[in-house]
Design an enzyme around this catalytic site. Structure first.
Site, mmCIF file in Angstrom:
data_model
loop_
_atom_site.group_PDB
_atom_site.id
_atom_site.type_symbol
_atom_site.label_atom_id
_atom_site.label_comp_id
_atom_site.label_asym_id
_atom_site.label_seq_id
_atom_site.Cartn_x
_atom_site.Cartn_y
_atom_site.Cartn_z
ATOM 1 N N LEU A 133 -65.045 -2.431 -91.763
ATOM 2 C CA LEU A 133 -64.019 -3.051 -92.288
ATOM 3 C C LEU A 133 -64.506 -4.476 -92.840
ATOM 4 O O LEU A 133 -65.450 -4.957 -92.289
ATOM 5 C CB LEU A 133 -62.956 -3.179 -91.394
ATOM 6 C CG LEU A 133 -62.260 -2.057 -90.453
ATOM 7 C CD1 LEU A 133 -61.467 -2.223 -89.318
ATOM 8 C CD2 LEU A 133 -61.590 -1.106 -91.869
ATOM 9 N N VAL A 148 -65.945 -7.539 -90.615
ATOM 10 C CA VAL A 148 -66.476 -7.189 -89.459
ATOM 11 C C VAL A 148 -67.991 -6.913 -89.440
ATOM 12 O O VAL A 148 -68.475 -6.432 -90.277
ATOM 13 C CB VAL A 148 -65.892 -5.801 -88.606
ATOM 14 C CG1 VAL A 148 -66.568 -5.350 -87.488
ATOM 15 C CG2 VAL A 148 -64.453 -5.962 -88.746
ATOM 16 N N LYS A 165 -69.840 -6.164 -79.957
ATOM 17 C CA LYS A 165 -68.717 -6.390 -78.778
ATOM 18 C C LYS A 165 -67.680 -5.444 -78.759
ATOM 19 O O LYS A 165 -67.115 -5.201 -77.871
ATOM 20 C CB LYS A 165 -67.931 -7.717 -79.213
ATOM 21 C CG LYS A 165 -68.985 -9.017 -78.956
ATOM 22 C CD LYS A 165 -68.178 -10.553 -79.123
ATOM 23 C CE LYS A 165 -68.975 -11.595 -79.048
ATOM 24 N NZ LYS A 165 -70.136 -11.930 -79.897
ATOM 25 N N VAL A 188 -50.364 -27.529 -75.609
ATOM 26 C CA VAL A 188 -49.233 -28.725 -75.733
ATOM 27 C C VAL A 188 -49.390 -28.938 -77.206
ATOM 28 O O VAL A 188 -50.392 -29.506 -77.774
ATOM 29 C CB VAL A 188 -49.705 -30.025 -74.912
ATOM 30 C CG1 VAL A 188 -48.647 -30.959 -75.014
ATOM 31 C CG2 VAL A 188 -49.647 -29.548 -73.387
ATOM 32 N N SER A 204 -43.900 -17.151 -90.823
ATOM 33 C CA SER A 204 -43.654 -15.525 -90.736
ATOM 34 C C SER A 204 -42.342 -15.049 -90.539
ATOM 35 O O SER A 204 -42.125 -13.604 -90.987
ATOM 36 C CB SER A 204 -44.147 -15.533 -89.017
ATOM 37 O OG SER A 204 -43.494 -16.465 -88.177
ATOM 38 N N ARG A 219 -41.882 -13.578 -93.967
ATOM 39 C CA ARG A 219 -42.996 -12.560 -93.791
ATOM 40 C C ARG A 219 -42.345 -11.258 -93.241
ATOM 41 O O ARG A 219 -42.977 -10.002 -93.113
ATOM 42 C CB ARG A 219 -44.499 -12.951 -93.627
ATOM 43 C CG ARG A 219 -45.123 -13.814 -94.323
ATOM 44 C CD ARG A 219 -46.644 -14.026 -94.053
ATOM 45 N NE ARG A 219 -46.931 -13.848 -92.722
ATOM 46 C CZ ARG A 219 -47.142 -14.715 -91.960
ATOM 47 N NH1 ARG A 219 -46.667 -16.138 -92.393
ATOM 48 N NH2 ARG A 219 -47.238 -14.693 -90.653
ATOM 49 N N GLY A 222 -43.212 -18.218 -84.190
ATOM 50 C CA GLY A 222 -43.845 -19.156 -83.131
ATOM 51 C C GLY A 222 -42.920 -20.466 -83.731
ATOM 52 O O GLY A 222 -42.737 -21.216 -82.601
ATOM 53 N N ASP A 223 -42.218 -20.648 -84.764
ATOM 54 C CA ASP A 223 -41.482 -21.803 -85.049
ATOM 55 C C ASP A 223 -40.495 -21.621 -86.413
ATOM 56 O O ASP A 223 -40.458 -20.344 -86.826
ATOM 57 C CB ASP A 223 -42.402 -22.970 -85.411
ATOM 58 C CG ASP A 223 -43.189 -22.819 -86.680
ATOM 59 O OD1 ASP A 223 -43.262 -21.823 -87.467
ATOM 60 O OD2 ASP A 223 -43.821 -23.778 -86.994
ATOM 61 N N ASP A 255 -40.273 -27.148 -88.430
ATOM 62 C CA ASP A 255 -40.852 -27.767 -89.628
ATOM 63 C C ASP A 255 -40.095 -27.896 -90.712
ATOM 64 O O ASP A 255 -39.573 -26.685 -91.215
ATOM 65 C CB ASP A 255 -42.202 -27.426 -89.904
ATOM 66 C CG ASP A 255 -43.159 -27.430 -88.869
ATOM 67 O OD1 ASP A 255 -43.236 -28.509 -88.213
ATOM 68 O OD2 ASP A 255 -44.102 -26.661 -88.616
#
Ligand code: DCP
Ligand code: MG
Ligand code: MN
Length: 332
Positions: A62, A65, A72, A103, A180, A183, A189-190, A253
């Protein structure tokens, strides 16, 4: 054909999780942005892989990678863990730095500084508020709330309030929730809101039009949606909002963009950040420079020319000969 991770399950999420954790470790503890990007690129390629990986060698095929990550993956698949991560978890300083960077407003450098001062937990921060600036204090106040993902349905409700309040203020504003959410993600997240107004174009100084953003944030504060401000500039607001007392406080935001830069702004603010990176690299290969403001051709000397005229997001893709991707295909 690639599966869309926004709408389908990721069969390799455990591998992606450890790669993301390594990425964050590189960013927050080692402050190595190159390694951070490398792990994230690999995680994103693996996230959109449609079958369960059975070996590192398979992953190696890919894009993004390399050999080290492939090794790993083999270690993880055969032992169910990773020595490197075990070691990181057992290191008190790394653990504390990683915690403090969660934070809002505390970056890797500040976190390190705090840890050097003996601060290792959220409780320690609570008793040393004098070490924090305004943004960091609000980040601490809402530490738990800000960690909770926002369900799509709640953003839809917030969007309705934003659109209603802002159009009541002045019906010439255009409001678009990007990030997001645009999308198509089921949680975010916000909340990333982009606004534009016909009276604000790139030939006028942002300062002279800063009331456009201030009027909006003032109105949203008065109606109780915005409950705190992290920072407020002429064209960029960062803050906190809540739909009601019963809802968690959410990060909000808001960006104000000149009308003639709207399409580049919407593309930028929709992301993802890695998609933006890929698209900008592609633009350069085609002789253009792309950012959140404009798309400009590069002359033979590499000096950017005048911004090209754009009438849609699609136009940007066409200029640089990049296959069009709808917002829900940009999560990689
Ligand atoms: N962005 C970017 N580069 C960055 C940060 C942000 O290109 N370093 C752009 C792309 C992002 C958008 O801004 O999609 C919004 O930033 P967020 O941090 O809010 O990211 P998302 O909305 O994509 O994800 P989340 O659900 O975590 O908010
Ligand atoms: Mg966002
Ligand atoms: Mn954001």
């Amino acid at each position: 054909k690639r599966k869309n991770p926004a709408t389908s399950g990721n069969l390799n999420h455990d591998i992606c999780d450890f790669l993301s954790e390594l990425a964050n470790y590189e960013k927050n503890v080692n402050r190595n942005i190159h390694k951070y990007n490398a792990y994230r690129k690999a995680a994103s390629a693996i996230a959109s892989h449609s079958t369960r990986l059975t070996s590192g060698e398979e992953a190696r095929k890919l894009d993004g990678v390399g050999q080290k990550i492939s090794d790993k993956i083999n270690e993880f698949l055969s032992t169910g863990k990773l020595q490197k991560l075990e070691k990181i978890h057992s290191d008190d300083t790394s653990t504390a730095v990683t915690l403090l960077t969660r934070v809002s407003g505390i970056g890797p450098a500040k976190a390190k500084e705090l840890v050097n001062d003996g601060i290792r937990s959220i409780e320690d921060l609570e008793s040393h508020k004098e070490k924090l600036n305004h943004h960091q204090l609000i980040g601490l106040k809402y530490f738990n709330d800000f960690e909770v993902k926002i369900p799509r349905s709640e953003i839809e409700e917030i969007e309705a309030v934003l659109v209603k309040k802002i159009s009541d203020l002045d019906s010439d504003y255009i409001v678009t929730i990007c990030g997001s959410y645009r999308r198509g993600k089921s949680e975010s997240g916000d909340i990333d809101a982009l606004i534009t107004h016909p009276s604000f174009t790139s030939d006028v100084k942002a300062k002279t039009k800063s009331h456009l953003l201030k009027d909006v944030t003032k109105c949203l504060e008065e109606c109780g949606l915005i409950c705190d401000t992290l920072s407020h500039g002429d064209v960029k607001f960062m803050g906190a909002c809540r739909l009601s007392e019963k809802h968690p406080v959410r990060r909000l935001d808001i960006r104000l963009t000149p009308q003639d830069q709207y399409w580049c702004s919407i593309l930028y603010f929709t992301g993802s950040d890695m998609f933006n990176k890929e698209m900008r690299t592609h633009a350069l290969q085609k002789g253009y420079t792309l950012n959140e403001y404009s798309l400009r051709p590069l002359g033979s000397t590499g000096v950017p020319g005048e911004p090209v005229f754009l009438a849609s997001e699609k136009d940007i893709f066409e200029y640089i000969d990049y296959p069009y991707k709808g917002p829900d295909e940009r999560s990689v």
